[in-house]
Design a protein around this motif. Structure first.
Motif, short mmCIF file in Angstrom:
data_model
loop_
_atom_site.label_atom_id
_atom_site.label_comp_id
_atom_site.label_asym_id
_atom_site.label_seq_id
_atom_site.Cartn_x
_atom_site.Cartn_y
_atom_site.Cartn_z
N PRO A 39 -10.98 0.42 -2.41
CA PRO A 39 -9.51 1.65 -2.48
C PRO A 39 -8.55 2.01 -1.18
CG PRO A 39 -12.06 1.58 -1.95
CD PRO A 39 -11.81 0.53 -1.71
N SER A 40 -7.78 3.14 -1.55
CA SER A 40 -7.17 3.43 -0.36
C SER A 40 -7.67 4.50 0.10
CB SER A 40 -5.21 3.60 -1.09
OG SER A 40 -4.29 4.36 0.55
N LYS A 41 -7.18 4.73 1.96
CA LYS A 41 -7.29 5.50 2.62
C LYS A 41 -6.61 6.47 2.98
CE LYS A 41 -11.01 3.15 5.26
NZ LYS A 41 -11.93 3.36 6.38
N LEU A 42 -5.47 5.98 2.20
CA LEU A 42 -4.25 6.98 2.20
C LEU A 42 -4.32 7.55 0.69
CD1 LEU A 42 -1.00 5.66 4.58
CD2 LEU A 42 -3.21 7.08 5.24
N SER A 43 -3.70 8.67 0.76
CA SER A 43 -3.39 9.29 -0.77
C SER A 43 -1.74 8.66 -0.67
CB SER A 43 -2.66 10.57 -0.36
OG SER A 43 -2.15 11.18 0.52
N ASP A 44 -1.93 9.31 -2.19
CA ASP A 44 0.11 8.12 -2.47
C ASP A 44 1.07 9.49 -1.75
OD1 ASP A 44 -1.07 7.11 -4.33
OD2 ASP A 44 -0.90 8.30 -6.31
N GLU A 45 0.64 10.62 -1.79
CA GLU A 45 1.99 11.44 -0.53
C GLU A 45 1.38 10.37 0.94
OE1 GLU A 45 2.83 15.95 1.09
OE2 GLU A 45 1.20 15.55 -0.52
N GLU A 46 1.03 10.28 1.59
CA GLU A 46 1.16 9.61 3.22
C GLU A 46 1.66 8.13 2.76
OE1 GLU A 46 -3.78 11.77 4.78
OE2 GLU A 46 -3.41 10.11 3.46
N VAL A 102 -2.52 0.12 4.51
CA VAL A 102 -2.27 1.16 4.39
C VAL A 102 -3.75 1.90 4.92
CG1 VAL A 102 -0.82 1.76 3.01
CG2 VAL A 102 -3.08 1.61 1.86
N ASN A 103 -4.57 0.94 4.97
CA ASN A 103 -6.06 0.82 5.22
C ASN A 103 -6.68 0.83 6.34
OD1 ASN A 103 -6.89 2.00 2.97
ND2 ASN A 103 -8.11 0.65 2.40
N HIS A 104 -5.57 0.11 7.55
CA HIS A 104 -5.63 -0.07 9.36
C HIS A 104 -6.08 0.76 9.48
CE1 HIS A 104 -4.89 -1.96 12.65
NE2 HIS A 104 -5.57 -3.07 12.63
N PRO A 105 -6.62 1.30 10.51
CA PRO A 105 -6.51 2.45 11.34
C PRO A 105 -5.24 3.13 11.92
CG PRO A 105 -9.21 1.49 11.48
CD PRO A 105 -7.72 0.16 10.72
N VAL A 106 -4.44 2.00 12.58
CA VAL A 106 -3.19 1.73 13.05
C VAL A 106 -2.43 2.50 12.48
CG1 VAL A 106 -1.59 0.56 14.63
CG2 VAL A 106 -4.25 0.70 14.67
N VAL A 107 -2.25 1.91 11.26
CA VAL A 107 -1.52 2.43 9.81
C VAL A 107 -1.42 4.09 10.00
CG1 VAL A 107 -0.17 2.30 8.23
CG2 VAL A 107 -0.97 -0.28 9.54
N GLY A 108 -2.74 4.57 9.55
CA GLY A 108 -2.92 5.18 9.12
C GLY A 108 -2.25 6.44 10.25
#
Length: 326
Positions: A201-208, A275-281
């Motif tokens: 699962p993705s930790k970011l929304s589609d908008e993000e 997109v699940n990497h903390p640095v990317v978020g």
């Protein structure tokens, strides 16, 4: 040169000996070939074809007996033998049929297995959701170290194919082996190379993700890199650069003399953002200038890991890295 009924292999060698065996030295003794031998005679004589077939069989049988009698010794010689064996398997189907019993695959841990043994070994872990067996391979343990590590962390085995004949040899194996495909470890993210039923699962929304994507597109060459946002493990790299398997194979075969329209294929890569990497978020929380600086740093780190960061861009990366440490 002729002496008695022995044919010393010289300028007509290709008529008697299969091409992949032309490095062998020896004498062929045949009472069925007359002393007065011409090239046209060799081409038309049925005995010559039988001799060629017999030579292929004898060489294959000798290699098989070496393998059976002292496998460890055979494995120690494999690196010297493999190009010769691969070439034979590519050019002579009869040799392929015999060689598949002793042709070896070496993995990145320097372990050896026959084609059949290797398939059995990896079948439990490297069969994808569609029932296809995926053989992961690397061209170099050093160049592909990060990709090999990612594969091994998931319990996968990586074969080492570093022969100049690798593109053609792999294509041949895919034709011959049932329900098997080959994928180089740097041709996609590891979870895409062997697709399973479970999706991360993705930790970011589609908008993000839509906000994040143009930030990375601004720091890469869009003519060369296609930015993709993917859900990967948090422990995977924040950015991974891959080159599609098909595209790379066509370029490799073209460089080896395949020619044709494939030479016009552009050099293109996928720029995969985890997109699940903390640095990317965390990029979305930065100020505008810092967003681009961090995205550029991640992009350059990915390029550096692939040996693709050179010259002025490498100097800029070093200066930026020092600045970020202040």
């Amino acid at each position: 040169q002729l002496y008695s009924n022995q044919v010393f292999i010289t300028d007509s060698v290709e008529q008697i000996v299969p091409e992949f065996l032309t490095l062998l030295h020896g004498v062929i003794d045949s009472p069925d070939i007359p002393l007065n031998v011409s090239r046209s005679y060799l081409q038309a004589d049925g005995n010559v074809k039988k001799i060629a077939s017999h030579i292929t069989k004898k060489v294959a049988d000798k290699l098989k007996s070496m393998f059976n009698e002292d496998r460890k010794d055979f494995e120690s010689k494999w690196d010297a033998l493999k190009v010769f064996v691969e070439y034979g398997m590519l050019t002579e189907d009869k040799f392929y049929d015999k060689a598949q019993k002793f042709a070896l695959i070496k993995n990145t841990k320097d372990e050896y297995a026959t084609l059949e043994e290797y398939q059995e070994k990896i079948k439990p872990t490297q069969t994808d959701k569609d029932g296809k067996l995926v053989i992961l391979y690397a061209h170099s343990k050093d160049m592909h170290h990060s990709f090999i590590t990612a594969a091994e962390e998931r319990g996968y085995d990586v074969a080492l194919f570093d022969s100049p004949l690798t593109p053609h040899y792999i294509a041949k194996l895919e034709q011959k082996l049932e329900n098997v495909t080959f994928a180089r470890v740097d041709s996609d993210t590891i979870d895409n190379l062997i697709k399973k039923d479970v999706e991360i699962p993705s930790k970011l929304s589609d908008e993000e993700k839509e906000k994040l994507k143009p930030i990375f597109e601004e720091v890469v060459d869009k003519a060369k890199f296609t930015v993709q946002m993917e859900s990967m493990s948090e422990t995977d790299a924040p950015v991974v650069i891959t080159q599609p398997e098909f595209m790379r194979r066509m370029q490799e075969q073209q460089r080896m003399g395949g020619g044709g329209m494939m030479g016009a294929f552009p050099e293109m890569y996928n720029f995969v953002v985890n997109v699940n990497h903390p640095v990317v978020g965390s990029i979305l929380k930065k100020q505008k200038d810092n967003k681009q600086k961090l995205a550029k740093q991640l992009a350059d780190l990915a390029l550096l890991s692939q040996g693709m960061l050179r010259g002025e861009k490498l100097t800029e990366f070093i200066s930026r890295s020092v600045e970020l440490m202040k």
